[in-house]
Design a protein around this motif. Sequence first.
Motif, PDB file in Angstrom:
ATOM      1  N   GLN A  13       0.827  -1.199   0.000  1.00  0.00           N
ATOM      2  CA  GLN A  13       0.000   0.000   0.000  1.00  0.00           C
ATOM      3  C   GLN A  13       0.862   1.249   0.000  1.00  0.00           C
ATOM      4  N   ALA A  14       0.281   2.325  -0.480  1.00  0.00           N
ATOM      5  CA  ALA A  14       0.982   3.607  -0.488  1.00  0.00           C
ATOM      6  C   ALA A  14       1.470   3.947   0.919  1.00  0.00           C
ATOM      7  N   LYS A  87       4.764   5.250  -3.452  1.00  0.00           N
ATOM      8  CA  LYS A  87       3.609   5.907  -4.040  1.00  0.00           C
ATOM      9  C   LYS A  87       3.065   5.050  -5.185  1.00  0.00           C
ATOM     10  N   PRO A  88       1.807   5.220  -5.546  1.00  0.00           N
ATOM     11  CA  PRO A  88       1.267   4.449  -6.681  1.00  0.00           C
ATOM     12  C   PRO A  88       2.090   4.627  -7.954  1.00  0.00           C
ATOM     13  N   GLU A  89       2.666   5.804  -8.138  1.00  0.00           N
ATOM     14  CA  GLU A  89       3.461   6.041  -9.348  1.00  0.00           C
ATOM     15  C   GLU A  89       4.804   5.314  -9.318  1.00  0.00           C
ATOM     16  N   ASP A  90       5.137   4.676  -8.217  1.00  0.00           N
ATOM     17  CA  ASP A  90       6.332   3.827  -8.169  1.00  0.00           C
ATOM     18  C   ASP A  90       6.074   2.443  -8.749  1.00  0.00           C
ATOM     19  N   SER A 123      -0.480   0.238  -4.283  1.00  0.00           N
ATOM     20  CA  SER A 123      -1.886   0.592  -4.369  1.00  0.00           C
ATOM     21  C   SER A 123      -2.207   1.769  -3.468  1.00  0.00           C
ATOM     22  N   SER A 124      -3.180   2.540  -3.894  1.00  0.00           N
ATOM     23  CA  SER A 124      -3.559   3.745  -3.127  1.00  0.00           C
ATOM     24  C   SER A 124      -4.581   3.423  -2.055  1.00  0.00           C
TER      25      SER A 124
END
Length: 124
Positions: A13-14, A87-90, A123-124
């Motif tokens: 998770q984030a 972060k999700p963008e990772d 995941s966010s």
Amino acid sequence: QVQLVESGGGSVQAGGSLRLSCAASGSTANTNRMGWFRQPPGKEREGLACIKSSSGSTYYADSVTGRFSISRDTAKSMVYLQMNSLKPEDTAMYYCAAAQRSGRCFVADDYNFWGQGTQVTVSS
């Protein structure tokens, strides 16, 4: 020749953390530096961090400075990437790479050997 095998990827998770490992074998004594890269689906491979073999000096891309840390255990021929505050963008496939000659830390073309990659999903 250098063989590289990554491990440690997974789903988190984030805000969470993961530590990636890269096991190197073969002609590791001739490497100039080791690096970590990632490639999200449909995007170009991005250089994240590298560590110089002779000095142990480390370098980071702006996108991960302060969150990711590269380290090594020379005796075990291992390189690690500690990833915090994910972060999700990772989310991406993460690759370990080795370079035999001096070159640019964050440029994939300047590396000779690559692992098969390990997937990281945040995941966010």
